[in-house]
Design a protein around this motif. Sequence first.
Motif, PDB file in Angstrom:
ATOM      1  N   LYS A 144       2.782   0.731   1.938  1.00 56.16           N
ATOM      2  CA  LYS A 144       3.595  -0.434   1.595  1.00 56.16           C
ATOM      3  C   LYS A 144       3.714  -1.419   2.746  1.00 56.16           C
ATOM      4  O   LYS A 144       3.778  -2.649   2.537  1.00 56.16           O
ATOM      5  N   ILE A 145       3.742  -0.918   3.977  1.00 56.80           N
ATOM      6  CA  ILE A 145       3.947  -1.794   5.126  1.00 56.80           C
ATOM      7  C   ILE A 145       2.625  -2.367   5.631  1.00 56.80           C
ATOM      8  O   ILE A 145       2.473  -3.573   5.801  1.00 56.80           O
ATOM      9  N   SER A 146       1.643  -1.494   5.833  1.00 61.86           N
ATOM     10  CA  SER A 146       0.376  -1.960   6.406  1.00 61.86           C
ATOM     11  C   SER A 146      -0.592  -2.505   5.368  1.00 61.86           C
ATOM     12  O   SER A 146      -1.549  -3.195   5.723  1.00 61.86           O
ATOM     13  N   ASN A 147      -0.386  -2.157   4.117  1.00 58.93           N
ATOM     14  CA  ASN A 147      -1.276  -2.538   3.019  1.00 58.93           C
ATOM     15  C   ASN A 147      -2.631  -1.833   3.095  1.00 58.93           C
ATOM     16  O   ASN A 147      -3.545  -2.150   2.350  1.00 58.93           O
ATOM     17  N   GLU A 148      -2.760  -0.884   4.002  1.00 67.03           N
ATOM     18  CA  GLU A 148      -3.995  -0.122   4.100  1.00 67.03           C
ATOM     19  C   GLU A 148      -4.107   0.824   2.905  1.00 67.03           C
ATOM     20  O   GLU A 148      -3.119   1.385   2.441  1.00 67.03           O
ATOM     21  N   VAL A 149      -5.354   1.020   2.426  1.00 70.47           N
ATOM     22  CA  VAL A 149      -5.556   1.945   1.307  1.00 70.47           C
ATOM     23  C   VAL A 149      -5.341   3.367   1.784  1.00 70.47           C
ATOM     24  O   VAL A 149      -5.605   3.702   2.945  1.00 70.47           O
ATOM     25  N   LEU A 150      -4.841   4.203   0.884  1.00 69.22           N
ATOM     26  CA  LEU A 150      -4.575   5.598   1.198  1.00 69.22           C
ATOM     27  C   LEU A 150      -5.617   6.468   0.500  1.00 69.22           C
ATOM     28  O   LEU A 150      -5.659   6.544  -0.734  1.00 69.22           O
ATOM     29  N   VAL A 151      -6.454   7.077   1.295  1.00 74.18           N
ATOM     30  CA  VAL A 151      -7.523   7.927   0.780  1.00 74.18           C
ATOM     31  C   VAL A 151      -6.991   9.347   0.597  1.00 74.18           C
ATOM     32  O   VAL A 151      -6.317   9.883   1.478  1.00 74.18           O
ATOM     33  N   GLY A 152      -7.295   9.961  -0.539  1.00 77.91           N
ATOM     34  CA  GLY A 152      -6.864  11.333  -0.785  1.00 77.91           C
ATOM     35  C   GLY A 152      -5.473  11.462  -1.358  1.00 77.91           C
ATOM     36  O   GLY A 152      -4.929  12.574  -1.420  1.00 77.91           O
TER      37      GLY A 152
END
Length: 643
Positions: free
Chosen positions: A440-448
């Motif tokens: 939510k904060i970094s907007n990075e995708v979460l793999v796994g």
Amino acid sequence: MKKSIQAFIFAFALFIGVVSNSQDKRVTKADNEYEEYSFSPAIDIYKKVLDKGYVSADLLKNLGNSYYFNANYKQASDIYKRLIDDYGKDVGPEYFFRYAQTLKSLGDYEGSNTVMDKFSEITDNDVRANGFKEEKNYLKEIKKNSGRYTIKPFEYNTSYTEFAPSFYKEGLIFSSDRDTGNLARYRHTWNSKDFLDLYDTNDSSVVKLGKEVNTRLHESTSAITKDGSTLYFTRNNFKNGKYIKDDKGVIRLKIFKATYIDSTGVWSNIEELSINSDSYSVAHPALSNDESTLYFASDMPGTFGASDIYRVSIKEDGTLGAPENLGSNINTKARETFPFITNEDVLYMSSDGHPGLGGLDVFATNISNGKLNSSVVNVGEAVNSKMDDFTFIFNSETKKGYFASNREEGKGADDIYSFIENEPLLLDCHQAVTGTVRDKISNEVLVGAAIKIIDENNIEISSAITDSNGTYSIDLDCNQGNFVRAIMEGYVPAEEYLGKSDGKAKIIDFYLERDKVSGGYGDDLAKLLQLSTIYFNFDKYDIRKDSEIEVQKVIAAMEKYPSLKIKVNSHTDSRGKDSYNLWLSKKRAQATVDYMISKGISKDRLEGEGYGETKLINKCSNGVKCTGKEHELNRRSEFIILE
């Protein structure tokens, strides 16, 4: 018991035997009639031979089948009972199944279940036996879907046969043997009825289609394109004015195509489809909603039972692809026939292989998204009855439709009935859900990250894992409410509720919050939250627009975790005097702190320090030649956790 001419249309293959050691030449004649599917005279001859005391398993099989495929279920039941009583399990499982079907058609469900138990004992891997074992309470299941339709007789029924309705303009095209003008010459010996022709009701009256379509043989089930230009219909194997028999002397069924010529008002350019054969039957066309696929029934090689449902693609140039059997979930070792496809990709068909009320029943299954493994559901009473119910068509927008049946209360052998669906049929409903899971904060995708489908009883139904792009795809049952839940270690789970729906695909993206900042003293918050580096322009200490969004993420983290305190460390590249760079880095640290304070972060939670060029992250020290991009990497701010 009423005879039904539709037996000719759905009975593709029979177990044909020869009566052994018969001393009556009439048996040979009956066998010949039987092999040509001329059941009406075959019945008379077999009965006379039986009355004279000559009996064999083959004679009883043929006589029973002659009754069965003419829907004379009382007579068929008596003969099958004698066959099984006298010859036991040696007669083969198919005759136990047909005997059970006749009992069911007569309302003897207990007796039918007893025979089906015996059928199950002597069969292996038969979907009918497996279905019976799993669904011994099938009558209760059928009851759940019953009572949803209001039906009434078709206004154009006669004392003859009417069946096989198909939507055409504002009316119907249907099949009937009402025209008795060919009585003497062309009466069909299957059941001593006249041959079938196609009729149109669009002028508020019944009009026979022209001689280009109707011939001296059978024309029956049809499907018409939405623009009314192309007609697919079933006809006996017929070419150049002559009928064609296979090597057994049987006139097979084929699908033909006709084109409507506006200028003449005539169906013409009659041609048979490439999927036809002289050695097996292809019949009962139905079109998919987009008209790119033709569904039909056939007993071609590879068929599971007496007839199966197939489909074939219609290419842009009008040619056809390779036929595809719809598989053992839909097709059984008995009869599946008369397909119809709604706008919502629901396949309706008639079958006596799936658990029903007797004879042929109408069933439905959801084939949306190409799936062929959904539950096959009996549509219930009053559409289905103890007798044969078939050629079901349905407009899912108006909720109106038609079907045919040979039930006792009808006018003729087969009659058409109209109906209104008052409540929707409960079918398997597949809904595709896709999306992406991000921090939510970094907007990075979460793999796994795990995606779980949880029903309203909090039972996990299915799950999936996000891929290297943080995306997922999963199916759920849209007949019920479901929670779509995203779970990732170190994050607070998130979920969204989806109620019952129409099955349209849905996108759900998740933005997960960390359950805590899992770093300790001295860790870089930017790395923990996968933030991009905060960069500054050359010789400047104001925050760049492209870096402002990254500082906002740090602010969001500090708002989320009120106990978090950080130290902003700022750095410069090696260009310029060391003393100047130290001053510039301090200004950058202070500028970052001041920006965060201006956005509401308390100053007692922030510290700042400038290091100048003392902590370079690459080789670009004084005197080393580097590119502008390489120098830029050193002009940065870090967010170090203090507590």
